[in-house]
Design an enzyme around this catalytic site. Structure first.
Site, PDB file in Angstrom:
ATOM      1  N   HIS A 212      19.366  11.576  14.104  1.00  0.00           N
ATOM      2  CA  HIS A 212      19.740  12.639  15.035  1.00  0.00           C
ATOM      3  C   HIS A 212      21.183  12.605  15.473  1.00  0.00           C
ATOM      4  CE1 HIS A 212      15.559  13.506  14.954  1.00  0.00           C
ATOM      5  NE2 HIS A 212      15.936  14.704  15.292  1.00  0.00           N
ATOM      6  N   GLU A 457       5.963  18.198   8.795  1.00  0.00           N
ATOM      7  CA  GLU A 457       6.999  17.192   8.520  1.00  0.00           C
ATOM      8  C   GLU A 457       6.394  15.842   8.153  1.00  0.00           C
ATOM      9  OE1 GLU A 457       9.422  16.682  12.041  1.00  0.00           O
ATOM     10  OE2 GLU A 457       7.723  16.977  13.372  1.00  0.00           O
ATOM     11  N   ASP A 481      11.991  14.666   8.367  1.00  0.00           N
ATOM     12  CA  ASP A 481      10.896  13.707   8.442  1.00  0.00           C
ATOM     13  C   ASP A 481      10.012  13.773   7.201  1.00  0.00           C
ATOM     14  OD1 ASP A 481      11.203  12.154  10.784  1.00  0.00           O
ATOM     15  OD2 ASP A 481      10.785  13.923  11.992  1.00  0.00           O
ATOM     16  N   ARG A 491      15.091   7.291   7.927  1.00  0.00           N
ATOM     17  CA  ARG A 491      16.248   8.195   7.878  1.00  0.00           C
ATOM     18  C   ARG A 491      17.430   7.699   8.682  1.00  0.00           C
ATOM     19  NH1 ARG A 491      13.728  13.204  11.448  1.00  0.00           N
ATOM     20  NH2 ARG A 491      15.862  13.781  11.938  1.00  0.00           N
ATOM     21  N   CYS A 528      13.325  24.167   8.829  1.00  0.00           N
ATOM     22  CA  CYS A 528      14.338  23.887   9.854  1.00  0.00           C
ATOM     23  C   CYS A 528      14.919  22.472   9.740  1.00  0.00           C
ATOM     24  CB  CYS A 528      13.765  24.105  11.250  1.00  0.00           C
ATOM     25  SG  CYS A 528      12.394  23.016  11.645  1.00  0.00           S
TER      26      CYS A 528
HETATM   27  C1  PEP Z   1      12.722  17.443  10.718  1.00  0.00           C
HETATM   28  O1  PEP Z   1      12.086  16.390  10.770  1.00  0.00           O
HETATM   29  O2  PEP Z   1      13.123  17.954   9.646  1.00  0.00           O
HETATM   30  C2  PEP Z   1      13.068  18.154  11.956  1.00  0.00           C
HETATM   31  C3  PEP Z   1      13.613  19.346  11.929  1.00  0.00           C
HETATM   32  O3  PEP Z   1      12.835  17.504  13.120  1.00  0.00           O
HETATM   33  P1  PEP Z   1      13.779  16.345  13.688  1.00  0.00           P
HETATM   34  O4  PEP Z   1      14.983  16.262  12.781  1.00  0.00           O
HETATM   35  O5  PEP Z   1      14.110  16.723  15.071  1.00  0.00           O
HETATM   36  O6  PEP Z   1      12.912  15.139  13.587  1.00  0.00           O
HETATM   37 MG    MG Z   2      11.157  15.795  12.654  1.00  0.00          MG
END
Ligand code: PEP
Ligand code: MG
Length: 598
Positions: A212, A457, A481, A491, A528
């Protein structure tokens, strides 16, 4: 003057001014030249707080947790330092071992335990007392080697105190505007505290390119390099540094030639960005006229302006974690309502998809730390909907706030980390009971509740998408995810960042099949995750039949530029050819060739 060609990077020349080239993971593109602000570890509140005798065991436990966390950090730094290479790697490794040693059954820890027990001191204050005592003894000895040990013990002690204080105590406040932040690690919560314009780029020793912190850097348009272990060696506040976030390369104490070269490259980068701005108001449609919705992902309200400037037609993912970061309490329904109402109002009728809390894994909230503990594997632990169902009052407050803002504009509720249909039906029950309670309290809740959807995800959800369809009004595929869990690659771990591969056929098959089933069942579907914002993958998504993508604002125009050159039939054929492949390197090549021709 040495001439450097445009594509050539100057190499480490060991020049007398101490020039050094540092490499890491290019997490967020862009070129910045500025002065380093090395995260000030001296600013720590060590004031004494008297603890009750009954709380001594808890305080001692806190100390031990802090020690364990410090040791964990040092071990991570040591394994990361292996990538530095050469003598520097060995030197860093030895140093980290020595630091771990200082925290293992050492006088430092024993001394702090004793002060907590006998003088009712809080852990941070106890640690600071012991460090002062040991360091003062060392400093009385006139020997350079011993003097260096005194500074080592202070270093270790500061790390321990930072761990004890948690993530709210980071000293960014004194950083000047336009600073290049250098830190061992920058958390998403730290980024939420950056003032606008304060941090122009950052370089850290730890962190993966898909975590993140990296996502937020891209969203905020801040060039960033993560996992550059060598950055913590020999850098001082005020040093000039060039950061090339796209290449994952920083030049410390650059020469005049470097400065000339990178000033030109920065101008080229800014000119390319300005050129894209002309696409803001042109339709987002393929060459054959198929409209594609391009939405923005938002982590912080401050990003909203950039989303609108870049032509977002909605927010496809509002990560609600920001409301919980850097707070030592849980925001109630009214506080959440106020924050969300501001965003929905500013979107002026454009749709906003609000995701319920996905704290957990690397995204921590101080106020929830006690509930969540620190499981052995946070990415597989109590996060997302699992936490919300364990603590339903959390979900109730969020859903109530969202239902109330639904009067201000079109919203949708998105549930993260779903694995089973039961989680969705339980979420829906809570949703309906919250709506009932709000109506009874006199709130004007719409008869038809805003859509309630699931993040796809986790492979388990993708593979049972037909079952989830029964309980979901829409789906959003989270490729970040989905890639992590399909490939078993953390990740956020720089050690395995090279293995994180969203083009792995297994990941692509899951994405393709989820899109296909959703379309067959007329369930709105979007992507997304970060893949959505990479224009190289746009033909693949269009070819899979996707018509809604949500991404960091900086990616909106590059993706729009790409899709306007695509034809849906062609993209479908290309996607079908790609799906016959088993080798992701070959898939990447095929996509590059296709994009070059399109
Ligand atoms: C994802 O996992 O692709 C997602 C959009 O959620 P986050 O990145 O907030 O875990
Ligand atoms: Mg996610």
């Amino acid at each position: 003057m040495q001439v450097i060609s445009k594509d050539q990077t100057p190499t480490d020349d060991q020049s007398p001014n101490g020039r050094r080239v540092i490499t890491g993971l290019g997490a967020s593109g862009g070129i910045v030249i500025g002065r380093a602000f090395v995260l000030d570890r001296q600013y720590i509140d060590v004031s004494r707080k008297q603890i009750q005798p009954a709380n001594i065991p808890d305080e001692t436990e806190r100390l031990h947790k802090g020690v364990a966390e410090s040791i964990e950090q040092l071990k991570r730094l040591k394994s990361q330092s292996a990538n530095v290479g050469g003598a520097a790697s060995e030197e860093l490794g030895f140093l980290m071992d020595a630091y771990v040693h200082m925290l293992t059954q050492s006088r430092l820890v024993r001394g702090a335990e004793e002060l907590i027990k006998t003088r009712n001191m809080n852990a941070v204050h106890a640690v600071s007392e012991v460090i002062d005592e040991i360091a003062n003894q060392f400093s009385g000895i006139d020997d350079r080697y011993i003097a260096a040990r005194a500074s080592d013990i202070r270093e270790v002690g500061l790390r321990l105190m930072r761990c004890l204080l948690g993530e709210t105590d980071r000293a960014f406040e004194t950083a000047a505007k336009g600073t290049i932040l250098i830190a061992e690690e920058v958390s998403p919560a730290d980024m939420a505290r950056f003032q606008p314009g304060q941090v122009s780029a950052f370089v850290t020793a730890l962190g993966g390119a898909e975590g993140h912190t990296a996502i937020m850097a891209r969203s905020l348009g801040i060039p960033a390099i993560l996992g550059a272990a060598d950055i913590i060696r020999g850098i001082s506040g005020g040093d000039v540094i060039i950061v090339d976030g796209g290449r994952g390369e920083a030049i410390l104490r650059p020469t005049d030639d470097d400065l000339a070269h990178y000033t030109q490259r920065r101008e080229d980068w800014l000119a390319a960005r300005a050129k894209l701005a002309s696409l803001r108001d042109v339709p987002s449609a393929t060459r054959d006229g198929v409209e594609i919705d391009l939405h923005a992902n938002i982590e912080l309200p401050i990003e909203l302006a950039a989303a609108l400037e870049n032509g977002a037609t909605g927010i496809g993912l509002l990560r609600s974690e920001f409301m919980f970061m850097n707070k030592d309490y849980l925001p109630d329904e009214d506080e959440q309502y106020a924050e969300l109402a501001d965003i929905v109002t500013r979107m002026e009728g454009k749709p906003v998809t609000i995701r319920t809390l996905d704290i957990g894994g690397e995204k921590l909230a101080v106020a929830l730390q006690a509930e969540m503990g620190s499981g052995p594997n946070p990415a597989l632990g109590l996060r997302g909907i699992r936490l919300s169902l364990r603590k339903p009052e959390l979900l109730e407050a969020q859903m109530a706030a969202i239902l109330r803002v639904s009067l201000l504009g079109p919203v949708r509720v998105l549930i993260p980390m779903v694995v089973s249909v039961h989680e969705m039906s339980r979420a829906r029950q809570i949703y309906q009971s919250v709506a009932k309670r709000l109506r009874e309290q006199g709130h004007a809740i719409p008869d038809e509740l805003p859509p309630l959807g699931a993040m796809i995800e986790i492979p388990a959800a993708a593979l049972t998408i037909d079952a989830l369809a029964r309980e979901s009004d829409f789906f959003a595929i989270g490729t970040n995810d989905l890639t992590q869990y399909t490939l078993a690659i953390d990740r956020t771990d720089d050690q395995v960042a090279g293995l994180y591969d969203p083009l792995h056929p297994s990941v692509l098959r899951l994405i393709r099949d989820v899109i296909k089933t959703s379309r067959e069942r007329n369930i709105p579907i979007s992507v997304c995750g970060e893949m959505a914002g990479d224009p190289r993958y746009t033909p693949l998504f269009i070819g899979f039949g996707l018509r809604n993508l949500s991404m960091s604002s900086v990616s909106l125009l590059p993706v729009k530029q790409r899709l306007r050159r695509l034809d849906t039939r062609n993209s479908e054929q290309q996607a079908a050819r790609v799906m016959e492949q088993w080798d992701s390197a070959r898939i990447a090549m095929m996509l590059d060739d296709f994009n070059d021709l399109a």
